[in-house]
Design a protein around this motif. Structure first.
Motif, PDB file in Angstrom:
ATOM      1  N   ALA A 115       0.836  -1.204   0.000  1.00  0.00           N
ATOM      2  CA  ALA A 115       0.000   0.000   0.000  1.00  0.00           C
ATOM      3  C   ALA A 115       0.872   1.255   0.000  1.00  0.00           C
ATOM      4  N   GLU A 116       1.952   1.179   0.778  1.00  0.00           N
ATOM      5  CA  GLU A 116       2.865   2.335   0.818  1.00  0.00           C
ATOM      6  C   GLU A 116       3.473   2.579  -0.556  1.00  0.00           C
ATOM      7  N   ARG A 117       3.834   1.489  -1.236  1.00  0.00           N
ATOM      8  CA  ARG A 117       4.426   1.625  -2.574  1.00  0.00           C
ATOM      9  C   ARG A 117       3.421   2.237  -3.560  1.00  0.00           C
ATOM     10  N   VAL A 118       2.183   1.752  -3.472  1.00  0.00           N
ATOM     11  CA  VAL A 118       1.148   2.289  -4.381  1.00  0.00           C
ATOM     12  C   VAL A 118       0.954   3.779  -4.130  1.00  0.00           C
ATOM     13  N   GLU A 119       0.905   4.139  -2.859  1.00  0.00           N
ATOM     14  CA  GLU A 119       0.694   5.551  -2.534  1.00  0.00           C
ATOM     15  C   GLU A 119       1.860   6.399  -3.047  1.00  0.00           C
ATOM     16  N   ARG A 120       3.081   5.868  -2.856  1.00  0.00           N
ATOM     17  CA  ARG A 120       4.251   6.588  -3.365  1.00  0.00           C
ATOM     18  C   ARG A 120       4.159   6.772  -4.883  1.00  0.00           C
TER      19      ARG A 120
END
Lengths: 709, 193
Positions: free
Chosen positions: B26-31
């Motif tokens: 999720a963090e990667r997608v948000e980034r």
């Protein structure tokens, strides 16, 4: 439309012949008495081989000096008469001919490792200027990059995309990066011509630091339309934006003395003028048909690819029957100049090798005699330096021989019985003649300005103008001997077949001097000056006194080179309106806008300073990656062997980091659309444990940047 | 408004990876979405959650959540770009790259964040901006002839430039010529004296 009297195509060849003959005779008329005086001086003290050589070199050098001064004199006289009737600009009735020029024109700017922000700011200013004039629909812009440094390449792409977005210029401003930089700038332009040249009737060639107003570009296009037999028109680029003393010195001198010189040059060149490589308009079809550069036989530095392409292209154009003109009075053409002596010398080294290469072309068949003269003058302009040095060495040797033999020079009578001058009188006369020719252009430029008080005010007024000329004279007197040493060294290196690299010039603030570079570059010059001064003093204090201006240049080369290359004293002079030019005092709107676009940023800062920053950015940033991909051509039928190689390189790049690959491999990946697309996708989809530290940091940094955006 | 989903969910779910792995995904997608200049925490959170939700439904054995999540982002973007740019927009170029470039040029995520990757109608202006923002557009290549002549060979008159100047040492020639001229002049002078 009322047509002007002058039609270049109807120009009587006899006029050109008579003008050139007149210039030649005038040069001889000035040269002959000077040579006679020098010959007599030597005769009266006894001839020998040294003095014959001295006289021969003096003849060549004085001939060049006389030629230059006469051009200024002719230019001044023509200016007094309201200008030469045979100017390309007088072929158009500017008051009446206001019909839109409907010729497709490409504005092309070849670049190589330049400051991307400066390049795009220049393109923006020219674009906006044409837009303001309502002439944009007929113009397309091409930034043609030969940059191989990934940082520069990516910075160029990003800056270009931002420019296109801000101007709404999609489909109007194009960027192209060549895969293989064959034949440098000339090859870059030829590549453009081969691909898109047939879309355009004209192309305006710019340098990375060129600025042309929309009015100037449209004027050039109008002149081309009016004169279908003209293949190339060169506008005079005025030097601007100098910040160091050295740059301001150059722009002041060229602005002040340039008009009389260029008017004089046009007087004899007429339709056989030269091409300076930029700030010129070219008729594309004949350029493509006739101006492809041949390869010279043999290896470099004299053989192989032609380095200095502009003279050759002009000569080829003329050879094919197309006229080449100098448009000395088309306003709105500008360029920047090297900021310090060392960068100036670096640029000269490149030009020098290119010009020396033209030795093969001087006698090549088919060229117009004036084109041959351009080649020869280009060569001699640099050969003058070793000749001058040889002249000084011979002068020292001749005086030394008197000391060595213990003989006192006892002048005998002159060879001409009518001449009853004393020996010293002849020497002073010769010195006066030489100085007179050196100072003549300066005096003529001042006299020429008398009728234009507004321009005098733009130069800072009479007092600053005269003060500027005096200071410029002192500084050039100190700088010229150092340039002489540079040129001599470069010629020797070239003769030893040590080729010259194609380095980017530093201009503006990034060209400021450094002590270390100044000391390491000029230490030899200083040592030579000290030794020569000691030798000259030992031989004769009078000789040392005569040579002191030149030896002072050698001895003071380190501080002079450093301080003239510094920005602070340059800006102080600017604030004092010293070395001011009309373009600085009352800048055209385009230069003001350029400054506005560039203000607030450090022009010297490299766009992506960290190693591999360009590659990291192009892989990591979705937008930069997309912009990069938009400029790459996907291969229709990739070779399986290449696919395997690229797959291995991609894997290593992501797992081991950019440092694991050679520069060549990294460049190969950046040129491969499929690889760049896959790298972006794989990087973002890979668990962190599978990525090299550099990539993890790049992703983190990217996220941080995005948060603060 | 639902995020644009283009693939059916897997009928049989494999054993779920750890929640930490999904958080990282999720963090990667948000980034990644932030990297598209998509601002607004609520918008980002909603889009991220939707994408992670779709990715969770498509789990495959041995595939990391971050990979699944980014595949989902890619699929959603592909579908959205196809809708906005129209059929054949990519013109042989990768649609994702073409679409991302159009986003950048049109500043779409900043101007219309609420429509980015969402199903349903999008403003006409957004479509126009994205379709016009084609960085790959260039004048058609019309190959012209500008070939340099073949390297000149000595003693061959090609009709082109006979650049061979018979001597491979032009400077030696120049210097020799000069020396001869000076010698001759000197000789004549001396003879005259």
């Amino acid at each position: 439309m009322q047509l002007q009297d002058f039609d270049p195509e109807q120009l009587d060849p006899g006029v050109a012949f008579r003008r050139r003959g007149f210039v030649g005779v005038m040069v001889l008329l000035v040269l002959a008495p000077a040579v006679a005086l020098m010959a007599d001086l030597h005769l009266r003290t006894g001839y020998d081989g040294w003095k014959l050589a001295h006289l021969a070199i003096f003849t060549v050098l004085f001939g060049l000096l006389a030629f230059g001064a006469l051009q200024a004199l002719l230019g001044f006289m023509l200016s007094r008469q309201g200008g030469d009737a045979c100017r390309i600009s007088t072929s158009v009735d500017w008051a009446e001919d206001r019909a839109p020029v409907r010729a497709r024109t490409a504005v092309v700017m070849p670049i190589c490792h330049e400051d991307a922000a400066r390049v795009m700011a220049g393109v923006r200013v020219i674009y906006e200027s044409l837009e303001a004039d309502g002439r944009l629909p007929d113009f397309d812009f091409f930034v043609l990059s030969d940059s191989t440094d990934p940082n520069c390449w990516v910075a160029e792409e990003v800056a270009w995309a931002a420019l296109v977005r801000e101007l709404g210029a999609t489909g109007r401003i194009f960027y192209r990066k060549r895969r293989v930089n064959t034949n440098k700038k000339a090859g870059n332009l030829a590549d453009f011509c081969r691909r898109w040249g047939s879309h355009y009737r004209y192309m305006v060639v710019l340098d990375a630091d060129s600025i042309m107003t929309g009015g100037a570009i449209v004027s050039l296009a109008r002149l081309m339309e009016r004169n279908p037999g003209v293949g190339l028109i060169q506008a005079i680029p005025r030097l601007v934006n100098g910040e160091t003393v050295f740059a301001r010195l150059q722009q002041f001198a060229s602005r002040l003395y340039g008009p009389v010189f260029t008017a004089g040059i046009n007087y004899w060149q007429l339709g056989e003028a030269n091409y300076w490589g930029h700030n010129a308009i070219i008729r594309v079809a004949p350029f493509m048909r006739h101006c492809a550069l041949p390869e010279l036989p043999g290896a470099g530095p004299f053989g192989g690819r032609i380095m200095s392409h502009d003279y050759v292209e002009a000569a080829l154009m003329r050879r094919a029957g197309w006229q080449v003109w100098l448009a000395a009075d088309v306003e709105g053409s500008f360029e920047e100049c090297p900021a310090n002596l060392i960068d100036f010398a670096k640029r000269d080294r490149r030009w020098l090798q290119g010009n020396l290469q033209h030795a093969r072309l001087v006698v090549a068949p088919g060229f117009h005699p004036v084109s041959r003269l351009h080649f020869a003058l280009g060569i001699v302009s640099y050969l003058a330096s070793p000749l001058w040095l040889a002249f000084l060495v011979l002068s020292t040797a001749i005086v030394w021989r008197y000391k060595a033999t213990g003989l006192t020079p006892l002048p005998v009578d002159s060879f001409a019985e009518q001449l009853s001058w004393r020996f010293q009188t002849e020497a002073v006369l010769l010195l006066g003649l030489t100085l007179g020719l050196l100072f003549l252009p300066k005096i003529l430029a001042l006299l020429d300005l008398r009728s234009r008080p507004a321009e005098v005010a733009a130069f800072g007024g009479w007092s600053r103008l005269v003060g500027g000329i005096l200071l410029e004279t002192v500084l050039f007197t100190l700088l010229a001997p150092v340039l002489m040493l540079f040129h001599t060294k470069f010629i020797l290196l070239t003769l030893l077949r040590r080729s010259v690299g194609w380095k980017t010039q530093r201009r503006g603030r990034d060209g400021a001097s450094g002590w270390q570079e100044s000391v390491s570059t000029h230490a030899g010059h200083t040592a030579l000056g000290v030794i020569w001064l000691a030798l000259a003093w030992w031989i004769s204090p009078m000789l040392a006194a005569w040579m002191s201006p030149i030896l002072a240049g050698f001895i003071l080369s380190i501080p002079v080179s450093y301080f003239t290359g510094c920005i602070a004293p340059g800006l102080a002079l600017k604030r004092a309106h010293f070395f001011a030019t009309p373009e600085e005092s009352d800048p055209p709107e385009e230069l003001v806008r350029l400054e506005e676009h560039l203000s607030g940023r450090n022009r010297g800062a490299a766009p992506l300073p960290a190693e591999d920053a360009g590659l990291l950015e192009a892989v990591t940033d979705p937008y930069v990656n997309a912009i990069h991909l938009s400029q790459l051509r996907a291969k229709d039928d990739p070779l399986p062997a290449n696919e395997v190689r690229f797959a291995v390189l991609r894997e290593r790049l992501l797992r081991e980091g950019p440092a694991a690959l050679t520069s060549r491999d990294k460049l190969a990946l950046m040129l491969d659309a499929d690889s760049m697309s896959r790298l972006h996708r794989t990087l973002w989809a890979a668990p962190e444990a599978e990525l090299a530290v550099g990539w993890r940091r790049a992703l983190e940094r990217h996220a941080a940047d995005a948060m603060t955006r | 408004m639902e995020v644009m989903n283009t693939q059916p969910a897997s009928p049989k779910l494999p054993p779920a990876p750890s929640e930490a792995a999904w958080s990282a995904a999720a963090e990667r997608v948000e980034r990644y979405l932030r990297a598209h200049h998509l601002a607004g925490d609520r918008q980002l959170a909603r889009l991220t959650a939707d994408i992670i939700g779709i990715a969770r439904a498509r789990q495959r054995p041995g595939v990391e959540p971050v990979t699944l999540a980014m595949e989902t982002v890619e699929a959603c973007m592909g579908a959205w770009f196809a809708q906005v740019l129209g059929a054949g927009a990519a013109d042989g170029r990768p649609l994702l790259a073409r679409g991302r470039a159009a986003l950048a040029m049109g500043e779409v995520t900043a101007r219309w964040p609420e429509y980015f990757l969402r199903q349903g109608a999008v403003p006409v202006e957004l479509i126009r901006v994205m379709r016009e923002a084609d960085l790959g557009r260039r004048p058609a290549v019309r190959l012209g002839h500008m070939a340099p002549p073949p390297p000149a060979k000595p003693a061959v008159a090609t009709g082109w430039l006979r650049l061979q100047v018979s001597c491979r040492w032009p400077f030696v020639r120049v210097v020799t010529g000069l020396a001869v001229a000076i010698s001759l002049a000197g000789t004549f002078w001396a003879a005259g004296l």
